[in-house]
Design a protein around this motif. Structure first.
Motif, short mmCIF file in Angstrom:
data_model
loop_
_atom_site.label_atom_id
_atom_site.label_comp_id
_atom_site.label_asym_id
_atom_site.label_seq_id
_atom_site.Cartn_x
_atom_site.Cartn_y
_atom_site.Cartn_z
N THR A 196 0.85 -1.17 0.00
CA THR A 196 0.00 0.00 0.00
C THR A 196 0.90 1.23 0.00
O THR A 196 1.77 1.35 0.86
CB THR A 196 -0.88 0.02 1.26
OG1 THR A 196 -1.69 -1.16 1.27
CG2 THR A 196 -1.76 1.26 1.29
N PRO A 197 0.70 2.14 -0.96
CA PRO A 197 1.54 3.34 -0.96
C PRO A 197 1.29 4.19 0.28
O PRO A 197 0.16 4.33 0.73
CB PRO A 197 1.12 4.10 -2.21
CG PRO A 197 0.15 3.25 -2.93
CD PRO A 197 -0.26 2.13 -2.04
N THR A 198 2.36 4.73 0.83
CA THR A 198 2.28 5.65 1.95
C THR A 198 3.25 6.79 1.70
O THR A 198 4.13 6.69 0.85
CB THR A 198 2.67 4.98 3.28
OG1 THR A 198 4.03 4.54 3.19
CG2 THR A 198 1.76 3.81 3.60
N GLU A 199 3.08 7.87 2.43
CA GLU A 199 4.05 8.95 2.32
C GLU A 199 5.26 8.62 3.19
O GLU A 199 5.12 8.00 4.24
CB GLU A 199 3.43 10.27 2.77
CG GLU A 199 2.42 10.77 1.77
CD GLU A 199 2.11 12.23 1.97
OE1 GLU A 199 3.01 12.99 2.36
OE2 GLU A 199 0.96 12.59 1.73
N ALA A 200 6.41 9.01 2.71
CA ALA A 200 7.65 8.83 3.47
C ALA A 200 8.56 10.00 3.14
O ALA A 200 8.29 10.77 2.23
CB ALA A 200 8.31 7.50 3.09
N ALA A 201 9.62 10.11 3.88
CA ALA A 201 10.58 11.17 3.63
C ALA A 201 11.99 10.59 3.72
O ALA A 201 12.20 9.54 4.30
CB ALA A 201 10.40 12.29 4.64
N LEU A 202 12.93 11.31 3.13
CA LEU A 202 14.30 10.85 3.06
C LEU A 202 15.23 11.99 3.40
O LEU A 202 15.04 13.11 2.95
CB LEU A 202 14.59 10.35 1.63
CG LEU A 202 15.96 9.80 1.32
CD1 LEU A 202 16.20 8.52 2.10
CD2 LEU A 202 16.06 9.52 -0.17
N LEU A 203 16.21 11.73 4.23
CA LEU A 203 17.22 12.72 4.60
C LEU A 203 18.58 12.20 4.19
O LEU A 203 19.01 11.15 4.67
CB LEU A 203 17.20 12.96 6.12
CG LEU A 203 18.26 13.91 6.69
CD1 LEU A 203 18.07 15.32 6.13
CD2 LEU A 203 18.18 13.91 8.20
N LYS A 204 19.24 12.90 3.27
CA LYS A 204 20.56 12.50 2.82
C LYS A 204 21.59 12.93 3.87
O LYS A 204 21.65 14.10 4.24
CB LYS A 204 20.90 13.11 1.47
CG LYS A 204 22.18 12.59 0.90
CD LYS A 204 22.39 13.02 -0.53
CE LYS A 204 23.64 12.38 -1.07
NZ LYS A 204 23.83 12.66 -2.46
N LEU A 205 22.39 11.99 4.34
CA LEU A 205 23.33 12.26 5.41
C LEU A 205 24.75 12.52 4.93
O LEU A 205 25.57 13.05 5.66
CB LEU A 205 23.35 11.09 6.40
CG LEU A 205 22.02 10.80 7.07
CD1 LEU A 205 22.12 9.56 7.93
CD2 LEU A 205 21.55 11.98 7.89
N ARG A 206 25.03 12.16 3.67
CA ARG A 206 26.36 12.40 3.09
C ARG A 206 26.20 12.86 1.66
O ARG A 206 25.28 12.49 0.97
CB ARG A 206 27.20 11.12 3.08
CG ARG A 206 27.58 10.63 4.43
CD ARG A 206 28.49 9.46 4.30
NE ARG A 206 28.87 8.98 5.61
CZ ARG A 206 29.68 8.00 5.82
NH1 ARG A 206 30.24 7.38 4.80
NH2 ARG A 206 29.98 7.62 7.03
#
Length: 132
Positions: A121-131
């Motif tokens: 099931t599609p959900t919202e997510a987020a991504l944080l680039k650390l490098r």
């Protein structure tokens, strides 16, 4: 005929090569076996004539959440349902281990695969680039 193997003995060079081919990147041998032993709940390989042609791993939080990572199929074996079977078998293993949720992050062009073919099931997510 494809043979699916759970928690198979990983050859770092073989898996690194498959990963590079599947993601169209240079081959850099990674310590897959050590990483999987340390961090993965399980992993599944797809073999054709004893050659690794597909792979997926499942990591987890030690509780009810598991995460699909590194789904890869050799380009010569694409569009044959191998990726779907890898993910479904990995999901069965996570469920058997007591997990209640299986998460996956994917790029938009893989929506049909994960949502329509594999049943996520599609959900919202987020991504944080650390490098960089």
């Amino acid at each position: 005929m494809i043979d699916y193997r759970i928690r198979f003995a990983v050859d770092d060079t073989e898996l690194s090569t498959l990963h590079a081919l599947a993601f169209e990147s240079p081959v850099e041998v990674q310590p897959w076996a050590a990483r999987l032993d340390r961090h993965a709940l399980t992993w599944v390989g797809a073999f054709s004539n004893n050659q690794l042609v597909g792979f997926v791993q499942v990591c987890w939080d030690g509780g009810v959440h598991a995460f699909v990572l590194d789904t890869a199929v050799h380009p010569d074996h694409g569009r044959q349902g191998i990726g779907k079977q890898l993910v479904l078998r990995a999901a069965e293993e996570a469920k058997a281990a007591g997990c209640e949720w299986l998460h996956v992050d994917y790029e938009p062009h893989l929506t049909d695969f994960y949502v329509k073919a594999c049943g996520f099931t599609p959900t919202e997510a987020a991504l944080l680039k650390l490098r960089d």
